[in-house]
Motif scaffolding. Structure first.
Motif, short mmCIF file in Angstrom:
data_model
loop_
_atom_site.label_atom_id
_atom_site.label_comp_id
_atom_site.label_asym_id
_atom_site.label_seq_id
_atom_site.Cartn_x
_atom_site.Cartn_y
_atom_site.Cartn_z
N GLN A 32 -13.40 98.94 -41.28
CA GLN A 32 -12.52 97.84 -41.38
C GLN A 32 -13.55 96.94 -41.97
O GLN A 32 -12.87 95.94 -42.68
CB GLN A 32 -11.86 97.22 -40.07
CG GLN A 32 -10.73 98.20 -39.56
CD GLN A 32 -9.47 98.14 -40.33
OE1 GLN A 32 -9.41 97.14 -41.12
NE2 GLN A 32 -9.02 99.11 -40.30
N LEU A 33 -14.83 96.83 -41.53
CA LEU A 33 -15.60 95.71 -42.06
C LEU A 33 -16.00 95.89 -43.44
O LEU A 33 -15.96 94.85 -44.18
CB LEU A 33 -17.05 95.92 -41.33
CG LEU A 33 -17.19 95.29 -39.78
CD1 LEU A 33 -18.63 95.50 -39.20
CD2 LEU A 33 -16.91 93.76 -39.88
N TYR A 72 -10.73 97.04 -29.96
CA TYR A 72 -10.51 95.32 -30.14
C TYR A 72 -11.61 94.50 -30.08
O TYR A 72 -12.02 93.49 -30.69
CB TYR A 72 -9.28 94.99 -29.41
CG TYR A 72 -8.17 95.43 -29.96
CD1 TYR A 72 -7.32 95.09 -30.83
CD2 TYR A 72 -7.73 96.83 -29.34
CE1 TYR A 72 -6.10 95.50 -31.38
CE2 TYR A 72 -6.41 97.42 -29.95
CZ TYR A 72 -5.44 96.68 -30.72
OH TYR A 72 -4.89 97.34 -31.35
N GLU A 85 -16.82 85.12 -38.80
CA GLU A 85 -15.43 84.32 -38.42
C GLU A 85 -15.52 83.75 -37.26
O GLU A 85 -16.42 84.10 -36.17
CB GLU A 85 -14.44 85.38 -38.20
CG GLU A 85 -13.97 86.03 -39.60
CD GLU A 85 -12.81 87.22 -39.39
OE1 GLU A 85 -12.62 87.52 -38.36
OE2 GLU A 85 -12.62 87.91 -40.40
N LYS A 86 -15.04 82.47 -36.86
CA LYS A 86 -15.07 81.56 -36.02
C LYS A 86 -14.19 82.03 -34.79
O LYS A 86 -12.78 81.90 -35.29
CB LYS A 86 -14.91 80.11 -36.37
CG LYS A 86 -16.11 79.73 -37.04
CD LYS A 86 -16.05 78.18 -37.12
CE LYS A 86 -17.29 77.68 -37.96
NZ LYS A 86 -17.26 77.91 -39.25
N ILE A 87 -14.58 82.46 -33.57
CA ILE A 87 -13.55 82.87 -32.66
C ILE A 87 -13.71 82.05 -31.54
O ILE A 87 -14.65 81.72 -30.76
CB ILE A 87 -13.96 84.24 -32.29
CG1 ILE A 87 -13.65 85.24 -33.49
CG2 ILE A 87 -13.08 84.71 -31.17
CD1 ILE A 87 -14.42 86.31 -33.70
N LYS A 127 -12.76 94.71 -45.10
CA LYS A 127 -12.62 93.26 -45.28
C LYS A 127 -13.54 92.42 -46.00
O LYS A 127 -13.13 91.49 -46.61
CB LYS A 127 -12.64 92.91 -43.69
CG LYS A 127 -12.66 91.17 -43.46
CD LYS A 127 -11.21 90.64 -44.20
CE LYS A 127 -11.11 89.04 -43.72
NZ LYS A 127 -10.20 88.41 -44.37
N ILE A 141 -14.24 95.00 -32.85
CA ILE A 141 -13.96 94.53 -34.03
C ILE A 141 -14.07 92.99 -33.95
O ILE A 141 -14.64 92.28 -34.88
CB ILE A 141 -12.49 95.11 -34.51
CG1 ILE A 141 -12.54 96.37 -34.87
CG2 ILE A 141 -11.93 93.86 -35.48
CD1 ILE A 141 -11.30 96.89 -35.40
N ILE A 172 -9.26 80.68 -27.15
CA ILE A 172 -7.86 80.74 -27.03
C ILE A 172 -7.90 82.30 -27.52
O ILE A 172 -7.25 83.24 -27.16
CB ILE A 172 -7.03 79.94 -27.96
CG1 ILE A 172 -7.21 78.53 -27.22
CG2 ILE A 172 -5.63 80.47 -27.85
CD1 ILE A 172 -6.09 77.54 -27.79
N ARG A 173 -8.68 82.43 -28.85
CA ARG A 173 -8.47 83.76 -29.23
C ARG A 173 -9.09 85.00 -28.47
O ARG A 173 -8.57 85.88 -28.46
CB ARG A 173 -9.08 83.84 -30.89
CG ARG A 173 -8.93 85.04 -31.44
CD ARG A 173 -9.53 84.92 -33.13
NE ARG A 173 -8.94 83.85 -33.71
CZ ARG A 173 -9.35 83.59 -34.90
NH1 ARG A 173 -10.34 84.11 -35.58
NH2 ARG A 173 -8.78 82.71 -35.62
N LEU A 190 -19.02 89.15 -40.24
CA LEU A 190 -18.18 88.42 -41.33
C LEU A 190 -18.03 86.94 -41.11
O LEU A 190 -17.42 86.12 -41.69
CB LEU A 190 -16.57 88.92 -41.12
CG LEU A 190 -16.46 90.39 -41.46
CD1 LEU A 190 -15.20 90.73 -41.15
CD2 LEU A 190 -16.79 90.69 -42.97
N ASN A 250 -12.65 90.18 -49.14
CA ASN A 250 -13.30 88.70 -49.42
C ASN A 250 -13.88 88.54 -50.77
O ASN A 250 -14.15 87.64 -51.19
CB ASN A 250 -14.53 88.43 -48.08
CG ASN A 250 -13.50 88.47 -46.97
OD1 ASN A 250 -12.42 88.38 -46.67
ND2 ASN A 250 -14.41 88.16 -45.71
N GLY A 305 -6.86 85.83 -25.80
CA GLY A 305 -5.65 86.59 -26.49
C GLY A 305 -6.08 88.13 -26.57
O GLY A 305 -5.52 89.03 -26.16
N ILE A 306 -7.34 88.12 -27.00
CA ILE A 306 -7.66 89.68 -27.21
C ILE A 306 -7.82 90.34 -25.84
O ILE A 306 -7.50 91.36 -25.74
CB ILE A 306 -9.20 89.66 -28.19
CG1 ILE A 306 -8.99 89.10 -29.52
CG2 ILE A 306 -9.67 90.88 -28.21
CD1 ILE A 306 -9.98 88.59 -30.27
N SER A 315 -16.71 90.96 -36.42
CA SER A 315 -16.03 89.95 -37.06
C SER A 315 -16.94 88.58 -37.00
O SER A 315 -17.12 87.75 -38.01
CB SER A 315 -14.65 89.59 -36.91
OG SER A 315 -13.83 90.61 -36.95
#
Lengths: 126, 140
Positions: free
Chosen positions: A23-24, A90, A103-105, A27, A93, A108-109, A101, A31, A112-113, A97
């Motif tokens: 997946q990396l 999950y 990504e800002k997590i 993605k 990943i 809340i995220r 990658l 990008n 959720g995860i 990410s």
């Protein structure tokens, strides 16, 4: 022949790592293409351009390896248990990410995860 | 100058992600159907797996399933061009809900209350992850 519990966990995590790598690769290639897609034709264009990137194919190889290990695990382990360990993908990943990658997590995220992972565990074990 | 790229989740992308889950469920349904028509096949070794795949190659359901897989890849790539991987992956966990439902309806498998709770938690999780990626109103 049944396998030991740690052996199964190790193999399942290995499939998750392979999938995460795949997946990396996908993605990061997407990008780098940076195409704005608004039609199906554009989507096909993206896929054709992806097919020219070697790393994407390397990702497919990792997916293939993952599938082979997974099928092996399924013949030797308890299905529900294997699937519950598999939900760790999950977390992997998300961590990948975040670190690779960039990504800002936010909180809340993450919540959720964690809810998704616990939900999957209940679905597969229940 | 490039205009800043939209990287947040919109309703359209959410619907595409749900359709990926539905396609995934259709694909799994087809694979299960093709595997069921050869359920007397004994799998004990890796060679048996290869033989099994050889046996099911003429199955129409298998090919239909593979068409769905190709469609999923095209759609998935499109989605990834718009949003973060850490949003797309959890939101796609709807298939953990649709696959038990399809198993219940078409293959007569039952769903326990623990599973229903899990389905509920997944929905909450997907909502939270989606919320984290929705563009907030910019303050003046």
């Amino acid at each position: 022949m049944k396998l030991g519990i740690f052996y199964i966990i190790g193999l399942v995590l290995l499939t998750d790592i392979c999938d995460t790598i795949s997946q990396l690769f996908l993605k990061s290639s997407i990008n780098s293409i940076d195409l704005h897609i608004n039609t199906f034709k554009k989507a096909l264009e993206l896929v054709i351009r992806l097919a020219k990137i070697p790393v994407v194919w390397l990702g497919f190889v990792f997916s293939g390896i993952s599938l082979c290990i997974w099928l092996f695990v399924l013949t030797r382990a308890d299905l529900n248990f294997a699937y519950s360990v598999d939900s760790m993908r999950y977390i992997l990943i998300t961590l990948a990410s975040m670190t690779i990658l960039k990504e800002k997590i936010g909180t809340i995220r993450w919540f959720g995860i964690i809810a998704v992972v616990s939900g999957i565990m209940l679905v597969v074990l229940g | 100058m490039n205009s800043p790229r939209k990287k947040h989740l919109t309703l359209k992308i959410l619907l595409i992600l749900v359709s990926i889950d539905l396609l995934e469920t259709l694909a799994q349904f087809c694979f299960k159907k093709s595997a069921l028509s050869f359920s007397n096949f004994q799998i004990n070794s890796f060679l048996d797996v290869l033989n099994f795949i050889k046996t099911i190659i003429p199955s129409g359901y298998l090919w239909l399933g593979l068409i769905f897989v190709v469609l999923i890849f095209i759609t998935w790539s499109t989605v990834l061009s718009r949003i973060d991987l850490s949003v797309a992956v959890p939101v796609c966990s709807f298939s953990y809900i649709t696959i038990p439902l399809v198993s219940m309806i078409f293959f007569h498998e039952s769903i326990s209350w623990v599973r229903w709770m899990g389905i509920f938690l997944i929905i909450i999780g997907v909502i939270l992850v989606s919320m984290s990626s929705v563009r907030r109103k910019e303050c003046p």
